[in-house]
Design an enzyme around this catalytic site. Sequence first.
Site, PDB file in Angstrom:
ATOM      1  N   ASP A  38       5.222  -1.365  -7.728  1.00  0.00           N
ATOM      2  CA  ASP A  38       4.598  -1.023  -6.442  1.00  0.00           C
ATOM      3  C   ASP A  38       5.577  -0.306  -5.505  1.00  0.00           C
ATOM      4  OD1 ASP A  38       3.430  -1.112  -3.894  1.00  0.00           O
ATOM      5  OD2 ASP A  38       3.127  -3.288  -3.883  1.00  0.00           O
ATOM      6  N   HIS A  67       3.460  -5.767   0.934  1.00  0.00           N
ATOM      7  CA  HIS A  67       4.174  -5.051  -0.127  1.00  0.00           C
ATOM      8  C   HIS A  67       5.680  -5.230  -0.009  1.00  0.00           C
ATOM      9  CE1 HIS A  67       0.525  -2.878  -1.407  1.00  0.00           C
ATOM     10  NE2 HIS A  67       0.202  -2.939  -0.123  1.00  0.00           N
TER      11      HIS A  67
END
Lengths: 555, 555
Positions: A195, A368
Site C-alpha cells: 500500500d 494507511h
Amino acid sequence: MRKKKSGKLSIIPLGGLGEIGKNMNVFQYGDDIVILDCGLAFPDEDMLGIDLVIPDMTYVFENRDKVRAVVLTHGHEDHIGALSYLLREIDVPVYGTKLPLGLVEGRLKENRVAKYNLVPVQPGDVITAGVFKVGFIQTNHSIPDACGLYIQSPVGTVVHTGDFKIDHTPVDGKIIDFHKFAELGNKGVLVLMSDSTNAERPGHTGSEREVAVSLDEEFQQADGRIIMATFSSNVSRLQQAMLAAAKYNRKVAVLGRSMANVTAIAQDLGYITAPEGMLIGTEELKNYPDNQILILTTGSQGEPMAGLSRMASNTHRSISINPGDTVLIAATPIPGNEKSVSKTIDSLLMLGAHVVYERAAGIHVSGHASQDDLQLMLNLTKPKFFIPVHGEYRMLKQHGKIAEALGIPSENIFIGDNGQVFEFTRETGRLAGKVTAGRVYVDGLGVGDIGNIVIRDRKQLAEEGVLIVVITLDKQSGTVLSGPDLVSRGFVYVRDSSGMMQEATNRVKGVLNRCEARHITDWASIKTQVREALGKYLYEKTGRRPMVLPIIMEA
Amino acid sequence: MRKKKSGKLSIIPLGGLGEIGKNMNVFQYGDDIVILDCGLAFPDEDMLGIDLVIPDMTYVFENRDKVRAVVLTHGHEDHIGALSYLLREIDVPVYGTKLPLGLVEGRLKENRVAKYNLVPVQPGDVITAGVFKVGFIQTNHSIPDACGLYIQSPVGTVVHTGDFKIDHTPVDGKIIDFHKFAELGNKGVLVLMSDSTNAERPGHTGSEREVAVSLDEEFQQADGRIIMATFSSNVSRLQQAMLAAAKYNRKVAVLGRSMANVTAIAQDLGYITAPEGMLIGTEELKNYPDNQILILTTGSQGEPMAGLSRMASNTHRSISINPGDTVLIAATPIPGNEKSVSKTIDSLLMLGAHVVYERAAGIHVSGHASQDDLQLMLNLTKPKFFIPVHGEYRMLKQHGKIAEALGIPSENIFIGDNGQVFEFTRETGRLAGKVTAGRVYVDGLGVGDIGNIVIRDRKQLAEEGVLIVVITLDKQSGTVLSGPDLVSRGFVYVRDSSGMMQEATNRVKGVLNRCEARHITDWASIKTQVREALGKYLYEKTGRRPMVLPIIMEA
C-alpha cells in the site's frame, strides 16, 4: 517435496496503479487465475455526469474459464465495489472475512445479482484455488477485518498487504499479525505488493485509539446535540462514536441509507456493539434533550446529496442545525473535495454550530501506513521483488525509493500502470507486455455505454452551451419551408440577446440563400456552412464557442 | 482644531468576505466615497464555462458621482483585476505604488480602456480624497510594493492591512513598517480590517528568504535544465529565481504571455533585476547546454492551458520534458486545484523529470500572516472595532476569536458578508443594513450576461446531455409533416443505442397521435407531453435525465 515447475507467474493489476481507487489484481499461472479485490472509483470532475468508474475487465472476461477465485482484502468500496459487475458475468467463489462479505452481500442484493457464492474465512485461513494457495493475514485499517494476503504459486510466494496501517492499539484489539509477515519473510517472499497511499508521509501513522481520546474530549465539552460525519464505510470510527455515546449517555440516530446499511451489517456481525436501546430512529430524536443526542451521518466530503451537506444548506428533511450543536467532521478531505468540504464548514458555522474539523482536532487519523511503517513491512517480508501498489504515480515512485533505500536493487522494483503484466519465475522478474485495462464508466443504469465522445460533448455543452438551428426543407425543391429557428440552452440569456439572435438568424438565412444560389443541396455541406458561419459570428460577438447543432428536416 | 462632525462612516465590503478573491471595499462618509482595491475571483468549478468573476458594483455605479478615488494595496489580480470594468464606467483617479500601477496599466491597455488616471505614490505618502485622507504603509507580501492603508475620516482612523505577512528578512530588504502601525495604534485606531487568510494557521509565517535557501540547494544539485513554475504575479519568487540563476550561471527564459508581461513590467520598474544578457528568448534555449538553463513558467496550479501543464501532457509548443530535468513547483495548490496539480506532478515524473513540490521541499512559503503575526498586528494597532477581511467565513470567524482572546470585546468584532454596511461614529459601531452585492460572471466578452438560468442549463447539459426532438407540423391542419427526428449530444453513444432511439421516436409518435385524436394543437401542451413521455422512458431505460428539448416547426 515440491514439484519442479517451469511455468511463470503473471501479476496483472487492472486497477489501483497510478490512482487511488478501483483496485483489482489478476494472478495467473498457466490456466489458473485468482482475482484479488474488485473495487470501484469515484469519477474525476472532468468525467461529467458519471456516477462510478469500474476497471475494464476485458482480460478477465476473455479468460473467464480460468478464474478460480476472488479473494478480498477488506470491505471498502474501492476494493469490493465492482464485484456486482464481475459476478453478473462470471460464476466464481468469493473468499473474504465476515465483514467484507457482509457488505458485499448487501450490495449484491441491491444490484439484484441473483447468483453468488460467498465463502467466509478467518485471518490465518488458507484457501486453495487451482494451483494457488491464498492465506489471510490480520492487518489494521480504518475498517475491521482487514487482511493482507499471501499467494503461494509454484514459483514462489507473493505478499499483498491490502490497505494497511500498523496499529499497536486498534479499537478492536486485533493487532496486525507481525509474526506471520515475519515468518513469510524468513521462508522467502518472491514479491511484495504494498500500500503506497502514505508513502510521501514521514513517520508512523497514529493509532485509531488517538481518535478516541479526542472524541472523548469533544463529548465531554458538548452540551447540545453532537452530529458526527464520516465515511459510512469507516466502521472503526462508527464504533468509537458508539462507545463515546454510551459513556456519555447519548442516544444514537444513524442517518442515510448507506450508513444505516453498513451499521446494521456491522452490528449483525458483531463489529459494532451498542448497548440495548441506544440506537434510535430519527423520529424518536424529539423525545430526548439535545445533550442526550448523537447523530451519525455522511457528508464528510461535502458531497451535495449527503446528510451533513443537506443540513449545512438547510435542506435536510428532518434535521436543522441550531446554535449549540457540535458538528464533528471525522475525515480528511479527499483531494478534489477540499472546496466543497470548506463550503460545508462555512455554512455550518454560519448556522451557529460549533464545528470541529481536521485542522483543528485529532478526530481523524489515516488508515494507511506512513514511511516508517512501510519500512517495517519491507524489512519483515524481505521480498526479492517489489511492486508498490495503491497510489498515484508519485506515491508509487516514492515507495520505490523507500524500498531502494532499504537495499532492494532498483532493477527488482517495478513501477507500472494498470494492465501491465509483471512476470516472475523463481529467479527472475520482468515487465512482460500489457493487457487491456482502463476505465469503464457507469452512468445511471448504463455500464460502459458512455465513451469519450459523449464525455467530450458534455464538456463542450458544460462550458459553452448549445445553439440549435432547425430548418425544414421542401422534399422536392429543396427550398426552405420553415425556419431557420434558433433555440439555445446554456449559451446566453436569450431574452437579453434578441438582437444577436436575430442577426444570427439572418446569417443562417444568408448561408441558405448562397447554398440555394449555388445549387448546394447536400445536407452535410449545408450543415457545415451553417456551423462555420454561426460559430464565427457568435465568437466575434461573445467570445464563446457554443456547440452549434444544425438540424435539417424534410417535408 | 478638528471640526466637530456628527456624520457617520460606512464601510461596505463588496467582495472578499466569505471568500478568497474579488476584494473590494467602499468607504463612504456623506457624499464622499473611496474604493479600496477592485479585484477579480476565479470561478468555482460549478460556474460552468465562466472565465472570471467580478464584484457586483451596482452600489458604486448608483453613487458614481460620489467616488473620489480608488486606492490599491498591491498588484495581485484579486485586488486589481476588476479595475477595467470599473474604470470603463467611472472616471476616477487610481492611487497605488509603482508596481501595482504598472500591472494595472498593462491590463487596462489589454482590455482597451482608453481613459484612466493612475497616480503613483510611495509608502509613507498620504493622499486626499474628499473628506478622507489615505496613507500608504509598507508591508510584506509575496509581491513587492505591498501596502497597508490607513483611512482618516472625520470620525476616526481605519487601518486596512491589505494582504500581508511579517517578514523580517524580505527579499527586497523593505521590512513591514511596524513603527507606523504602532504610531497609529498610539494615536487611536477606530477600526482595523485585517487579512484572515491564515487565521487558522498557528505560529509565524516564514520569510521569503527561506525559499532562497531551498532554491539554492536545488540549483546546486541540478545538472540538467531547471524548470520552475509559479504564479506569474509572484514577483518575489521570480526575483529569487533570477538571483539563483545569476549565481549558478544559468540563462533564463520566461514563457507565457502573462508571466512575460509581469516580468517585463517588474523589470522596467526595477522590482526584478537580472544581469545584462541573462534573459533570453525561447528560441535561444538551443544555444545553451542544459545545465545553463532556467525556464520560468506558469502552471503551478495544474491549469490545463498553462505552460507546465502543457509540458506535462507533452503538448507544449516548444518545450519537451526530458529525463534529467528538474521541475520546481513553487506554489501551494489553491483549494480545489489539488487534483490537477497532482496529475501534473505524476505526468512529469512519468516523463522522467525530478520534481520538487510542496510536501517535499521549502520552495514555497505563504504570503499571508499566521496567528502570531495577526496577534502582533492587533496589538500594534489596538483598534476599538475589528472587521476580519480576506477569508472564507471560518477564517474570519477564527480571526475574530484571536481578536477576542486579545481583549477586544466580542460586540466590537464584526463578521459580515459582502454588501454588509458597517457603520461607525466616533464612539459606536453597528451593522446597518445591506446593499446589493454578489458575483458578476465574465464569460468571453460578456460581462454579467450569464445568470443562474444559463448556469443551471449548463449543469444539466454537463451531467446528462441533451436530446432534441424536432417535429414539423402543417400550418393549416396541424398534422405532422415531418419528424419526429431525434438528435442527442452528451447523452448516449447513438450508434450503440439505435433500438432505444427507435423506441423513443415511437413514444413521441404515440404522444403526437394522442394529441391529434384529442384535438390538442397548443404547442406548449404538446411539448410538455413529449418531454414527460420521453423523460420517463429514458429514465427507465438508462437511469439518466437528459435535457429533453422539443422543437416544433410549422410549414
